[in-house]
Each structure stands twice: as structure tokens, then as C-alpha cells.
Design a protein around this motif. Structure first.
Motif, PDB file in Angstrom:
ATOM      1  N   SER A 177       0.819  -1.211   0.000  1.00 47.49           N
ATOM      2  CA  SER A 177       0.000   0.000   0.000  1.00 47.49           C
ATOM      3  C   SER A 177       0.851   1.258   0.000  1.00 47.49           C
ATOM      4  CB  SER A 177      -0.925  -0.010   1.225  1.00 47.49           C
ATOM      5  OG  SER A 177      -1.756   1.125   1.244  1.00 47.49           O
ATOM      6  N   ALA A 181       0.798   3.834  -3.150  1.00 49.78           N
ATOM      7  CA  ALA A 181       0.304   5.197  -2.908  1.00 49.78           C
ATOM      8  C   ALA A 181       1.308   6.239  -3.408  1.00 49.78           C
ATOM      9  CB  ALA A 181       0.013   5.390  -1.428  1.00 49.78           C
ATOM     10  N   LEU A 184       1.322   6.105  -7.256  1.00 51.65           N
ATOM     11  CA  LEU A 184       0.034   6.621  -7.730  1.00 51.65           C
ATOM     12  C   LEU A 184      -0.004   8.137  -7.632  1.00 51.65           C
ATOM     13  CD1 LEU A 184      -2.856   6.058  -8.701  1.00 51.65           C
ATOM     14  CD2 LEU A 184      -3.512   5.767  -6.295  1.00 51.65           C
ATOM     15  N   PHE A 210      -4.521  -1.972  -3.536  1.00 50.93           N
ATOM     16  CA  PHE A 210      -5.297  -0.864  -4.076  1.00 50.93           C
ATOM     17  C   PHE A 210      -6.414  -0.434  -3.129  1.00 50.93           C
ATOM     18  CE2 PHE A 210      -3.879  -2.410  -8.416  1.00 50.93           C
ATOM     19  CZ  PHE A 210      -3.013  -1.350  -8.614  1.00 50.93           C
ATOM     20  N   VAL A 215      -3.892   4.544  -0.004  1.00 53.88           N
ATOM     21  CA  VAL A 215      -4.471   4.815  -1.317  1.00 53.88           C
ATOM     22  C   VAL A 215      -5.837   5.483  -1.168  1.00 53.88           C
ATOM     23  CG1 VAL A 215      -5.304   3.760  -3.456  1.00 53.88           C
ATOM     24  CG2 VAL A 215      -3.204   2.918  -2.391  1.00 53.88           C
TER      25      VAL A 215
END
Length: 417
Positions: A177, A181, A184, A210, A215
Motif C-alpha cells: 500500500s 500510494a 500513484l 489498491f 491509497v
């Protein structure tokens, strides 16, 4: 006799049911069973497109005559059903070409079970109408060989739902994660700073990283809607379509440039850059890059991937590196990517990733030292054929000049492990 609710599901024509009538005519259908004198004499008369007449003299089924009016006639549709069974369950359109007849499509329950295929991309009832309206994210990897310098084995890639050749990606070490993150957030920044728009909706598969809190907080802070594919249907993501062809192209570039597999992820990222030169989905007169940025794509900055590169050091760089006049004025490495925003070449050496606006890329040596057909054969079968597993020798046993055919990059001080 047509059965009522609760009775047999078959359309049964029996003399025991019709003893009070004489000279009965009926049209057979696919579920018909004809019984004469208590015995079943015909089942599933669908192939015969004709009228069958049943006559009997009295209220008994002892003496019954069955007369078929004319010869049974097989329709084109039913003939094609028989051909479908005889010709290996081929599609009706294929059968029509074989027999030079019209195609009559019909359901085949066996084909429905054994020919079921998963679609590659789901139909979107509300397709995006602009860049950034819907972006599909997914992770490629793990790749067996860790990336040079970073040690990463995965790529987090993003494909725009409107301009499907607008693909970007960042390498990550592990798909957790925290890493997802961070990558992203970088990809979302690309849309805002380069593509002049904010992402309004993202689509993921059902991987747990996700759905992590980091996130979730990132998307909530940016007011971005989140969507998921159906369970176990990660192939519904648009970005899934690019991973396999990008991997194949990257493998070709590695082999042609004689580069080590530790640069495989860099080669895939270069494929993502090249895709931006494709024609726009909304306007075929311009590239994807121009549709997203408003600027013409600088095609003159593309070079043969993996070529030996000599990045020129500016005076400011030389001073920061404490170089005197006897020190080199260029750094040797391997060309791996290009920045379309500032026309900068990316180069890697054994210890660092460099970015140069000025330099020389030796494409001629890459072409001259490219693998021949014999070299390709030896690389593929060296482990299988002991006669080919001889370092520095070709098929005739002649010693190969390893200076020209070496797998290391051309030029001094540019070996990439």
C-alpha cells in the motif's frame, strides 16, 4: 395433445389420447414424441419439415396407419445444424463458406460450454469523453531480474481511458500500500502538471494494495472516484492490454542492443514513451502527446534504445564534480529513455542514472554489433546443444573477435551489470 401445467414437458402425440378423432394432421416440432399403439415410433421430428397424418378406424389403438405426405424435406437451417455436428462444431459462418450457402446461426449448448472465452476488455456503458476522466491502473511483475540500480521488480502503469495510447509508469520494489500510494501520487501529478487536467476517476483490480488506507486517503484528498473490476476479472482493465506487447518489444530491444536483463523494466518504460507518438483517438492528425499537452511531439529525440551514449558535462556540472582540465568532459553509459517535456536523454551507468540535454548517442555501433541470425540461434539453444555452447566460437569453429561481438556496451567505462 398439448400438455397442461404439471404434465409432461414433451408434446406427446399418442393414439390413446386421440382415439375419438379420425384423420389427425399435425406439424412436428423439436420436442415431439409420436406414439403408435403404445409404442414410441418417432422422437424429435424437427428435421422433417412436412405434415404427418395419423388415421385409425375405431376407439382403439390396435390398428393405426401412419402416412407421411411426400418425402421429408430438410431445411437449410437444419442442414447446417447437421453440418455443425459433422464438421467439428465449426461456427455457422465458417460452415456457410465451406458449403457456399447462407449462414443460419443457432445456439449450440455444447459450444456454449466448451468455447466460452473471457473478453479482454469490458464494454463501458459510459465511455470517457476527455483525457483524465477515467484512468486504469495496474501493476506489472514481479520480473525475475531486479532492475539496474533500483532493484525494483514491478511497474505501476496507468492507461488513459480516452486516449488509450497515453501510458505512463513508475517502477516500484514491492506492491504494498505504501509503494503503490507513492507511485500513484506521482502518476496523478503527471496528469495535472503535464496533461493539463485532473483525474476524476480511477479503476483498479481487486488486489488488496489498491484498497489500502494510504491509497484511500490519497484519492479522498484529491476528490477522485474509485472503481474496481469484477472479482477475479483483472483483465477488464484497459492497461492489461499493453503489458504483453510492451514486454515483447522490450525483450527485442534488449537482445538487439546486447543489453543485460537488468534493464528490462527500463526498456518497458521506453515503450510507454514511444506509444505517445501514436495517432490520437480523437484527432488522427495529431499525436497522443500533442492531444494531451498541446505541444508537437519531438520525434527527433528518439534513438535506438540501449545504444552507447556519451553525455556532455556542462562547466557547472564539472565544477560541482571537482573536475579539473585533465578530467573527462563526457560520461559514458547506455541510453534508456527520453523526456518529451524538456528533450532530455536518460542514461545509466554502473552507479548512477544521468539526465543530459547534450550528448552523443552511438547508434552506428549498435547496428554494426547487432546479433546476426547465427548469434540468435546460439543464444536460444546454447543450453540445449553442447556443440554450440563454446564461448567465442561460431559454427565453423572459428574464433570470434569478442571485441566486436561482446555483450558489453560499446565504448569505454559503460559496462552495465
Amino acid at each position: 395433445y398439448m400438455p397442461r401445467a404439471g404434465e409432461s414437458s414433451k408434446n406427446i402425440i399418442s393414439t390413446n389420447r386421440l382415439y375419438s378423432k379420425q384423420g389427425i394432421k399435425f406439424y412436428p416440432n423439436e420436442d415431439m414424441i409420436l406414439k403408435i399403439g403404445g409404442y414410441t415410433v418417432a422422437v424429435g421430428l424437427r428435421l422433417f419439415s412436412t405434415v404427418i397424418t395419423v388415421t385409425f378406424p375405431a376407439a382403439t389403438s390396435a390398428s393405426v396407419n401412419v402416412h407421411v405426405a411426400g418425402q421429408p424435406r430438410v431445411t437449410d437451417s437444419n442442414r447446417q445444424r447437421l453440418q455443425h455436428l459433422r464438421f467439428a462444431h465449426l461456427h455457422t459462418d465458417v460452415l456457410a463458406k465451406i458449403h457456399n450457402s447462407a449462414s443460419h446461426r443457432f445456439p449450440c449448448p455444447v459450444c456454449a460450454m466448451y468455447k466460452a472465452q473471457l473478453p479482454t476488455v469490458r464494454d463501458n456503458p459510459n465511455p470517457p469523453m476527455r483525457i483524465g476522466q477515467e484512468v486504469h491502473f495496474d501493476i506489472f511483475g514481479p520480473y525475475r531480474i531486479a532492475a539496474h540500480l533500483t532493484g525494483h521488480k514491478h511497474i505501476l502503469a496507468a492507461m488513459d481511458g480516452f486516449e488509450t495510447n497515453l501510458v505512463d509508469g513508475f517502477t516500484i520494489s514491492e506492491p504494498n500500500s505504501d509503494n503503490v500510494a507513492k507511485a500513484l501520487s506521482l502518476l496523478l501529478d503527471v496528469y495535472e502538471t503535464t496533461y493539463r487536467c485532473a483525474v476524476t476517476r480511477v479503476v483498479f483490480d481487486n488486489a488488496p494494495y489498491f484498497e489500502g488506507q494510504l491509497v484511500t486517503d490519497l484519492l479522498a484528498a484529491r476528490n477522485i472516484q474509485r472503481g474496481f473490476t469484477a472479482p477475479y476479472c483483472h483483465w477488464q482493465l484497459l492497461v492489461e492490454r499493453i503489458f504483453k506487447p510492451a514486454a515483447r518489444n522490450a525483450a527485442c530491444m534488449l537482445h538487439y542492443a546486447r543489453r543485460p536483463r537488468s534493464l528490462f523494466l527500463d526498456a518497458m518504460l521506453y515503450v510507454f514513451t514511444v506509444l505517445k507518438a501514436m495517432r490520437s483517438n480523437s484527432n488522427a492528425a495529431i499525436s497522443v502527446w500533442e492531444a494531451a499537452t498541446g505541444q508537437a511531439i519531438p520525434l527527433d529525440v528518439f534513438r535506438i534504445w540501449g545504444s552507447a551514449m556519451f553525455g556532455t558535462l556542462t562547466p557547472e556540472q564539472r565544477r560541482k564534480m571537482n573536475f579539473d582540465k585533465s578530467m573527462p568532459r563526457a560520461i559514458a553509459g547506455a541510453f534508456v529513455n527520453v523526456s518529451l517535456t524538456d528533450r532530455t536523454w536518460t542514461m545509466v551507468t554502473n552507479s548512477k542514472r544521468w539526465y543530459f540535454g547534450i550528448g552523443r548517442i552511438d547508434e552506428a555501433s549498435t547496428i554494426r554489433n547487432a546479433p546476426s541470425a547465427d548469434d540468435t540461434y546460439k543464444q536460444l539453444y546454447a543450453d540445449l546443444d553442447p556443440h554450440l555452447n563454446t564461448e567465442g566460437r561460431d559454427f565453423d569453429g572459428r574464433v570470434i573477435d569478442l571485441g566486436e561481438h561482446s555483450t558489453e556496451p560499446a565504448g569505454p567505462h559503460c559496462e552495465i551489470n
